[in-house]
Design a protein around this motif. Structure first.
Motif, short mmCIF file in Angstrom:
data_model
loop_
_atom_site.label_atom_id
_atom_site.label_comp_id
_atom_site.label_asym_id
_atom_site.label_seq_id
_atom_site.Cartn_x
_atom_site.Cartn_y
_atom_site.Cartn_z
N GLY A 134 0.79 -1.22 0.00
CA GLY A 134 0.00 0.00 0.00
C GLY A 134 0.82 1.27 0.00
O GLY A 134 0.27 2.36 -0.16
N GLN A 135 2.12 1.16 0.19
CA GLN A 135 2.97 2.34 0.13
C GLN A 135 3.33 2.65 -1.33
O GLN A 135 3.14 1.81 -2.21
CB GLN A 135 4.24 2.12 0.96
CG GLN A 135 3.95 1.97 2.43
CD GLN A 135 5.21 1.86 3.26
OE1 GLN A 135 6.32 2.05 2.80
NE2 GLN A 135 5.04 1.53 4.52
N SER A 136 3.82 3.85 -1.57
CA SER A 136 4.23 4.26 -2.92
C SER A 136 5.58 4.94 -2.86
O SER A 136 5.86 5.71 -1.95
CB SER A 136 3.22 5.23 -3.53
OG SER A 136 2.00 4.57 -3.77
N LEU A 137 6.39 4.65 -3.88
CA LEU A 137 7.71 5.27 -4.01
C LEU A 137 7.66 6.36 -5.07
O LEU A 137 7.20 6.12 -6.18
CB LEU A 137 8.74 4.24 -4.47
CG LEU A 137 9.16 3.17 -3.49
CD1 LEU A 137 10.08 2.17 -4.19
CD2 LEU A 137 9.86 3.78 -2.30
N PRO A 138 8.16 7.55 -4.73
CA PRO A 138 8.29 8.57 -5.77
C PRO A 138 9.52 8.24 -6.62
O PRO A 138 10.60 8.02 -6.11
CB PRO A 138 8.49 9.86 -4.98
CG PRO A 138 9.09 9.43 -3.69
CD PRO A 138 8.56 8.05 -3.42
N GLN A 139 9.30 8.15 -7.91
CA GLN A 139 10.39 7.98 -8.86
C GLN A 139 10.20 9.04 -9.92
O GLN A 139 9.18 9.74 -9.93
CB GLN A 139 10.38 6.55 -9.43
CG GLN A 139 10.61 5.53 -8.33
CD GLN A 139 10.59 4.11 -8.82
OE1 GLN A 139 9.91 3.77 -9.77
NE2 GLN A 139 11.33 3.26 -8.14
N PHE A 140 11.16 9.20 -10.80
CA PHE A 140 11.10 10.31 -11.74
C PHE A 140 11.30 9.84 -13.17
O PHE A 140 11.99 8.88 -13.43
CB PHE A 140 12.17 11.35 -11.36
CG PHE A 140 11.85 12.03 -10.07
CD1 PHE A 140 11.14 13.23 -10.04
CD2 PHE A 140 12.21 11.47 -8.86
CE1 PHE A 140 10.81 13.84 -8.85
CE2 PHE A 140 11.89 12.07 -7.65
CZ PHE A 140 11.19 13.27 -7.64
N GLN A 141 10.65 10.57 -14.07
CA GLN A 141 10.72 10.29 -15.49
C GLN A 141 11.17 11.56 -16.20
O GLN A 141 10.77 12.66 -15.82
CB GLN A 141 9.33 9.86 -15.97
CG GLN A 141 9.26 9.41 -17.39
CD GLN A 141 7.86 8.86 -17.71
OE1 GLN A 141 6.86 9.38 -17.24
NE2 GLN A 141 7.81 7.83 -18.52
N ILE A 142 12.00 11.39 -17.23
CA ILE A 142 12.46 12.54 -17.99
C ILE A 142 11.26 13.22 -18.66
O ILE A 142 10.37 12.56 -19.20
CB ILE A 142 13.48 12.09 -19.08
CG1 ILE A 142 14.73 11.47 -18.43
CG2 ILE A 142 13.84 13.25 -20.02
CD1 ILE A 142 15.59 12.42 -17.65
N ILE A 143 11.23 14.55 -18.58
CA ILE A 143 10.21 15.34 -19.26
C ILE A 143 10.77 15.62 -20.65
O ILE A 143 11.79 16.31 -20.79
CB ILE A 143 9.93 16.66 -18.53
CG1 ILE A 143 9.43 16.39 -17.10
CG2 ILE A 143 8.93 17.50 -19.31
CD1 ILE A 143 9.32 17.64 -16.25
N SER A 144 10.12 15.10 -21.67
CA SER A 144 10.68 15.18 -23.01
C SER A 144 10.51 16.55 -23.66
O SER A 144 11.34 16.98 -24.43
CB SER A 144 10.10 14.09 -23.91
OG SER A 144 8.69 14.19 -23.91
N ASP A 145 9.43 17.27 -23.38
CA ASP A 145 9.26 18.58 -24.00
C ASP A 145 9.80 19.66 -23.10
O ASP A 145 9.19 20.04 -22.12
CB ASP A 145 7.79 18.85 -24.36
CG ASP A 145 6.79 18.21 -23.42
OD1 ASP A 145 6.06 18.94 -22.76
OD2 ASP A 145 6.78 16.97 -23.37
N ARG A 146 10.98 20.14 -23.45
CA ARG A 146 11.67 21.15 -22.64
C ARG A 146 11.18 22.52 -22.97
O ARG A 146 11.10 23.02 -23.98
CB ARG A 146 13.16 21.07 -22.85
CG ARG A 146 13.72 19.80 -22.28
CD ARG A 146 15.18 19.80 -22.41
NE ARG A 146 15.67 19.39 -21.10
CZ ARG A 146 16.92 19.46 -20.75
NH1 ARG A 146 17.80 19.94 -21.54
NH2 ARG A 146 17.31 19.06 -19.57
#
Length: 146
Positions: A134-146
């Motif tokens: 039930g817990q969640s981990l914050p992870q990150f994704q590259i934002i493609s439109d700069r």
């Protein structure tokens, strides 16, 4: 074809909480990205600590952040460090400078992104990995439109 950063194996995702970190993890379980800030002097402190490093106060406000930032540093893990990990390769541990938190950085992972798009200062946005408990981990994704 570019390699895609995968999520690290779940055995690496054991979350330990205490009175100071619990509000962060409770917000994460709701897919809300927050950081602790001293109620007295306004200094952000991540990870949350019992005393503000600036004024020694124990008072904390939890501030909702936009969930964006930039890659400060990273490495690409391409070799298994324990059996059964091969399906999770490559994965990318990273230090993320958080927007809206006065330069505070968080250790996390860049996931679901082309390896060749991951660079220092690359812009990222939070995505959540929900865990079986039930817990969640914050992870990150590259934002493609700069």
């Amino acid at each position: 074809m570019s390699l895609i950063a995968k999520r690290p194996p779940l055995p690496l995702a054991e979350i330990e909480t205490n009175v100071w970190t619990l509000p962060f993890w409770q917000a994460a379980a709701r897919h809300q990205f927050v950081a602790s800030r001293c109620s007295d002097c306004g200094t952000f402190r991540m990870p949350p600590t019992p005393f503000c490093p600036t004024c020694q106060s124990q008072e904390i406000d939890w501030v909702k952040l936009p969930g964006t930032g930039s890659v400060y540093s990273y490495t690409i893990v391409s070799r298994a460090i324990f059996p059964g990990m091969e399906e999770s390769l490559p994965y990318v541990p990273a230090i993320i400078t958080l927007d809206g938190a006065d330069g505070v950085r968080l250790i996390s992972n860049v996931v679901e992104s082309a390896i060749d798009a991951i660079t220092i200062d690359a812009r990222v946005s939070v995505i959540w990995q929900d865990l079986p408990d039930g817990q969640s981990l914050p992870q990150f994704q590259i934002i493609s439109d700069r």
